[in-house]
Design a protein around this motif. Structure first.
Motif, PDB file in Angstrom:
ATOM      1  N   UNK A  20       0.844  -1.204   0.000  1.00 55.33           N
ATOM      2  CA  UNK A  20       0.000   0.000   0.000  1.00 55.33           C
ATOM      3  C   UNK A  20       0.877   1.252   0.000  1.00 55.33           C
ATOM      4  N   UNK A  21       0.547   2.177  -0.896  1.00 52.11           N
ATOM      5  CA  UNK A  21       1.268   3.446  -0.970  1.00 52.11           C
ATOM      6  C   UNK A  21       0.269   4.590  -0.946  1.00 52.11           C
ATOM      7  N   UNK A  22       0.549   5.608  -0.126  1.00 47.63           N
ATOM      8  CA  UNK A  22      -0.331   6.767  -0.121  1.00 47.63           C
ATOM      9  C   UNK A  22       0.396   7.949   0.514  1.00 47.63           C
ATOM     10  N   UNK A  23       0.020   9.137   0.093  1.00 45.18           N
ATOM     11  CA  UNK A  23       0.577  10.346   0.703  1.00 45.18           C
ATOM     12  C   UNK A  23      -0.545  11.155   1.333  1.00 45.18           C
ATOM     13  N   UNK A  24      -0.243  11.757   2.473  1.00 46.14           N
ATOM     14  CA  UNK A  24      -1.246  12.524   3.211  1.00 46.14           C
ATOM     15  C   UNK A  24      -0.660  13.917   3.468  1.00 46.14           C
ATOM     16  N   UNK A  28      -3.579  19.711   7.503  1.00 42.31           N
ATOM     17  CA  UNK A  28      -4.961  19.600   7.040  1.00 42.31           C
ATOM     18  C   UNK A  28      -5.659  18.506   7.835  1.00 42.31           C
ATOM     19  N   UNK A  29      -6.976  18.441   7.643  1.00 38.84           N
ATOM     20  CA  UNK A  29      -7.731  17.361   8.259  1.00 38.84           C
ATOM     21  C   UNK A  29      -8.027  16.307   7.197  1.00 38.84           C
ATOM     22  N   UNK A  30      -7.514  15.103   7.425  1.00 35.11           N
ATOM     23  CA  UNK A  30      -7.700  14.026   6.456  1.00 35.11           C
ATOM     24  C   UNK A  30      -8.576  12.935   7.048  1.00 35.11           C
ATOM     25  N   UNK A  31      -9.524  12.457   6.270  1.00 36.79           N
ATOM     26  CA  UNK A  31     -10.387  11.378   6.745  1.00 36.79           C
ATOM     27  C   UNK A  31     -10.020  10.064   6.074  1.00 36.79           C
ATOM     28  N   UNK A  32     -10.186   8.962   6.813  1.00 36.77           N
ATOM     29  CA  UNK A  32     -10.038   7.632   6.221  1.00 36.77           C
ATOM     30  C   UNK A  32     -11.410   6.975   6.289  1.00 36.77           C
ATOM     31  N   UNK A  33     -12.027   6.699   5.128  1.00 36.19           N
ATOM     32  CA  UNK A  33     -13.322   6.028   5.148  1.00 36.19           C
ATOM     33  C   UNK A  33     -13.243   4.731   4.352  1.00 36.19           C
ATOM     34  N   UNK A  34     -14.222   3.880   4.560  1.00 36.17           N
ATOM     35  CA  UNK A  34     -14.256   2.592   3.877  1.00 36.17           C
ATOM     36  C   UNK A  34     -15.222   1.683   4.591  1.00 36.17           C
ATOM     37  N   UNK A 207     -10.686   3.628   1.511  1.00 33.75           N
ATOM     38  CA  UNK A 207      -9.895   2.421   1.697  1.00 33.75           C
ATOM     39  C   UNK A 207     -10.776   1.184   1.618  1.00 33.75           C
ATOM     40  N   UNK A 208     -10.307   0.150   0.941  1.00 33.13           N
ATOM     41  CA  UNK A 208     -10.876  -1.183   1.112  1.00 33.13           C
ATOM     42  C   UNK A 208      -9.787  -2.204   0.819  1.00 33.13           C
ATOM     43  N   UNK A 209      -9.021  -2.512   1.832  1.00 35.31           N
ATOM     44  CA  UNK A 209      -7.860  -3.406   1.736  1.00 35.31           C
ATOM     45  C   UNK A 209      -6.774  -2.829   0.832  1.00 35.31           C
ATOM     46  N   UNK A 210      -7.086  -1.725   0.226  1.00 38.02           N
ATOM     47  CA  UNK A 210      -6.116  -0.996  -0.594  1.00 38.02           C
ATOM     48  C   UNK A 210      -6.625   0.443  -0.657  1.00 38.02           C
ATOM     49  N   UNK A 211      -5.838   1.330  -1.223  1.00 38.10           N
ATOM     50  CA  UNK A 211      -6.322   2.691  -1.395  1.00 38.10           C
ATOM     51  C   UNK A 211      -7.187   2.718  -2.645  1.00 38.10           C
ATOM     52  N   UNK A 212      -8.497   2.906  -2.445  1.00 37.30           N
ATOM     53  CA  UNK A 212      -9.406   2.978  -3.589  1.00 37.30           C
ATOM     54  C   UNK A 212      -9.250   4.336  -4.265  1.00 37.30           C
ATOM     55  N   UNK A 213      -9.120   5.355  -3.420  1.00 40.04           N
ATOM     56  CA  UNK A 213      -8.949   6.689  -3.971  1.00 40.04           C
ATOM     57  C   UNK A 213      -8.397   7.600  -2.887  1.00 40.04           C
ATOM     58  N   UNK A 214      -7.593   8.577  -3.281  1.00 39.94           N
ATOM     59  CA  UNK A 214      -7.069   9.532  -2.321  1.00 39.94           C
ATOM     60  C   UNK A 214      -6.979  10.888  -2.987  1.00 39.94           C
ATOM     61  N   UNK A 215      -7.396  11.921  -2.298  1.00 43.42           N
ATOM     62  CA  UNK A 215      -7.327  13.259  -2.868  1.00 43.42           C
ATOM     63  C   UNK A 215      -8.174  14.227  -2.084  1.00 43.42           C
ATOM     64  N   UNK A 220     -12.710  13.721  -4.463  1.00 48.11           N
ATOM     65  CA  UNK A 220     -12.636  12.280  -4.209  1.00 48.11           C
ATOM     66  C   UNK A 220     -13.959  11.682  -3.770  1.00 48.11           C
ATOM     67  N   UNK A 221     -14.737  12.482  -3.037  1.00 48.06           N
ATOM     68  CA  UNK A 221     -15.964  11.955  -2.456  1.00 48.06           C
ATOM     69  C   UNK A 221     -17.080  11.990  -3.494  1.00 48.06           C
ATOM     70  N   UNK A 222     -17.115  10.996  -4.369  1.00 42.51           N
ATOM     71  CA  UNK A 222     -18.157  10.945  -5.383  1.00 42.51           C
ATOM     72  C   UNK A 222     -18.664   9.516  -5.556  1.00 42.51           C
ATOM     73  N   UNK A 223     -19.761   9.393  -6.278  1.00 40.91           N
ATOM     74  CA  UNK A 223     -20.432   8.091  -6.378  1.00 40.91           C
ATOM     75  C   UNK A 223     -19.537   7.001  -6.935  1.00 40.91           C
TER      76      UNK A 223
END
Lengths: 249, 283
Positions: A20-24, A28-34, A207-215, A220-223
């Motif tokens: 898993x690779x991701x940058x934060x 800022x305030x970052x949320x992790x959802x999944x 997140x779902x066992x991997x980074x589905x999307x980050x931004x 990022x928060x779309x259907x």
């Protein structure tokens, strides 16, 4: 920037994360959802080395996260803490100052003053002498936030701070976190309720066992991304009305 | 140890009673301090296991002619390590691995003690005899009490946070394993100090009963520790007096007095509150 690089985590041979690779972003305030079981909490804990990584590293501005250990405050899920322990609200907050003290030093006047201020910020001063097992869920969550404040950390890692708490507590916590970000702190929050994602977070990891999307949350928060993480049907329910106000899960 | 005789003379009591009282006071304080952490960290079973697991160490020490502390500490920590290893490296639950290690170490100890032919009475080790405690053993118990006091005081912050919230303690950079094994070490040397006086079988009662009783009355960790030590002393002294006056086995008397105080506290203490409205907030 916080960088997670090539992270592998496994529990008894089951892979939770693989490479898993991701940058934060910082300040800022970052949320992790999944969805449930996506490994949100595990990601947070692995970053802090509370859960063992089998491979990978976490860097803050290019340096190992270990160097920042005392500057990172962690707020656990309420279920992770032994609430039967003989400790009061005030004492719990006071333990937050321990990382700022040298090995032989006990909390002194300065630390006690600081703890009281943190209690006040979360409207807990009337409960200072209360045992922590005699608190409501929201009050307890505020105690943990106050403890994290007492650490005077630059980074806050929170595991489901808004789960099952009353509206007053939610508002107080939200205000305190907002102020921290304004003062340049970095906040990373595991979150389960899709309702207020846009109000709470500048940046989002899905997140779902991997980074589905980050931004950035706006983008990022779309259907499409929610469906990728939660499944087709769920995404339909969530965004079925016009606009994209989420529905509580 | 001349002064022991003078003091005994002064109070007009047998020397064995005075030494027993001294021993029970020292033991009571030590057990209260350690017991509080053992209970709060849910290690009561572990305490039982370690006190049994030192038996082979006692036997080996006899064979080699070294102080019991060395053999006991070695086997005590070995047992703690093995229990930890089995639990972490498999899906076996802690209580099962404790059961296996406790009984096998104890069995090994029984064999070694019988083979050692040192004239040591197995009964004496299992059930102790506080009335036959020697001044040297009292001195040793006293030194162990000082060691426990110093270590708990120096590492208090660490013991506090790793007991209350181990996950957050880890994020503070505290080594939770270090504190675990440090506590296990203190537990084994405490067992040695308690061994000749109450015996292996009842050590766990000294650790768990006063601490649990104090827990029922305390809102703060330090109050719990002080209360547990106080209760440890009260049951110790009470047990010795009772056994002298009514000729009953001392260690059993100590344990039962502790149990009676627990029973009363269980009914009347604020935390259990059979007679007090619960102030719990739900939600």
């Amino acid at each position: 920037m916080i960088e997670v690089k090539d992270l592998d985590v496994s529990y008894f041979g089951n892979n939770v994360f693989n490479n898993l690779n991701v940058s934060i972003p910082l300040h800022q305030s970052t949320g992790i959802i999944g969805p449930n079981g996506a490994g949100k909490s595990t990601l947070l804990k692995a970053m802090l080395s509370v859960v063992a990584k089998s491979h990978g590293e976490v860097l803050i501005d290019g340096e190992s996260i270990g160097k920042f250990q005392k500057k990172i405050a962690y707020v656990p899920q309420r279920s992770d803490v032994d609430l039967t322990f003989p400790i009061t609200v005030y004492e719990t907050v006071l333990t937050g100052t321990f990382p700022t003290l040298s090995f032989f030093k006990r909390p002194g006047e300065k630390e006690k003053q600081m703890s009281l201020e943190c209690l006040k910020k979360l409207s807990l001063e009337d409960l200072a002498d209360r045992q922590i097992d005699a608190l409501s869920g929201g009050q307890l969550q505020r105690v943990f936030i106050a403890r994290a404040l007492a650490q005077q950390a630059d980074f806050l890692f929170l595991d489901e701070p808004f789960a099952g708490i009353d509206m007053l507590s939610e508002r107080l916590i939200h205000e305190v976190l907002d102020e921290l970000v304004k003062n340049g702190k970095t906040i990373l929050t595991v979150h389960h309720d899709l309702n207020k994602v846009k109000n709470y977070f500048d940046y989002l990891l899905i997140v779902n066992k991997r980074i589905v999307s980050a931004g950035e949350t706006e983008k990022t928060f779309n259907i499409k991304n929610i469906q990728k993480a939660y499944g087709q049907q769920f995404g339909d329910v969530l965004f079925s009305k016009e606009g994209d106000h989420g529905v509580a899960v | 140890m001349e002064w022991l005789f003078s003091v005994a003379d002064y109070f007009n009591m047998p020397v064995s009673m005075l030494t027993a009282l001294l021993a029970s006071v020292i033991l009571g304080i030590t057990s209260g301090i350690l017991g509080s952490f053992i209970v709060l960290r849910r290690l009561s079973l572990m305490g039982d296991a370690l006190s049994h697991a030192v038996l082979p160490g006692v036997a080996v020490s006899y064979m080699l002619g070294i102080n019991m502390l060395f053999g006991a500490t070695f086997f005590g920590l070995l047992a703690a390590g093995l229990i930890e290893f089995i639990t972490k490296k498999s899906k076996i639950k802690t209580d099962a691995s404790i059961g296996i290690i406790l009984s096998s170490f104890f069995a090994l100890g029984i064999i070694l003690i019988t083979k050692a032919e040192s004239g040591t009475d197995l009964n004496h080790i299992l059930f102790g005899n506080i009335l036959a405690v020697t001044p040297n053993e009292i001195l040793q118990s006293f030194i162990i009490l000082i060691i426990v006091l110093v270590i708990i005081t120096v590492f208090y912050k660490g013991f506090f946070v790793t007991s209350f919230d181990p996950v957050v303690a880890k994020t503070y950079g505290m080594n939770t394993n270090f504190y675990h094994y440090l506590l296990m070490f203190l537990l084994t040397i405490f067992t040695v100090s308690a061994l000749s006086q109450v015996g292996i079988v009842l050590v766990v009662a000294l650790l768990v009963t006063p601490a649990t009783t104090a827990y029922l009355w305390s809102k703060h960790l330090n109050h719990m520790i002080i209360g547990a030590s106080l209760l440890g002393v009260i049951s110790g002294v009470g047990g010795v007096l009772l056994s002298f006056n009514y000729n009953i086995p001392t260690s059993a008397a100590i344990v039962l007095i502790g149990a009676i105080i627990f029973g009363v506290s269980f009914v009347f203490s604020p935390k259990n509150g059979f007679f007090k409205q619960r102030k719990k907030v739900i939600g």
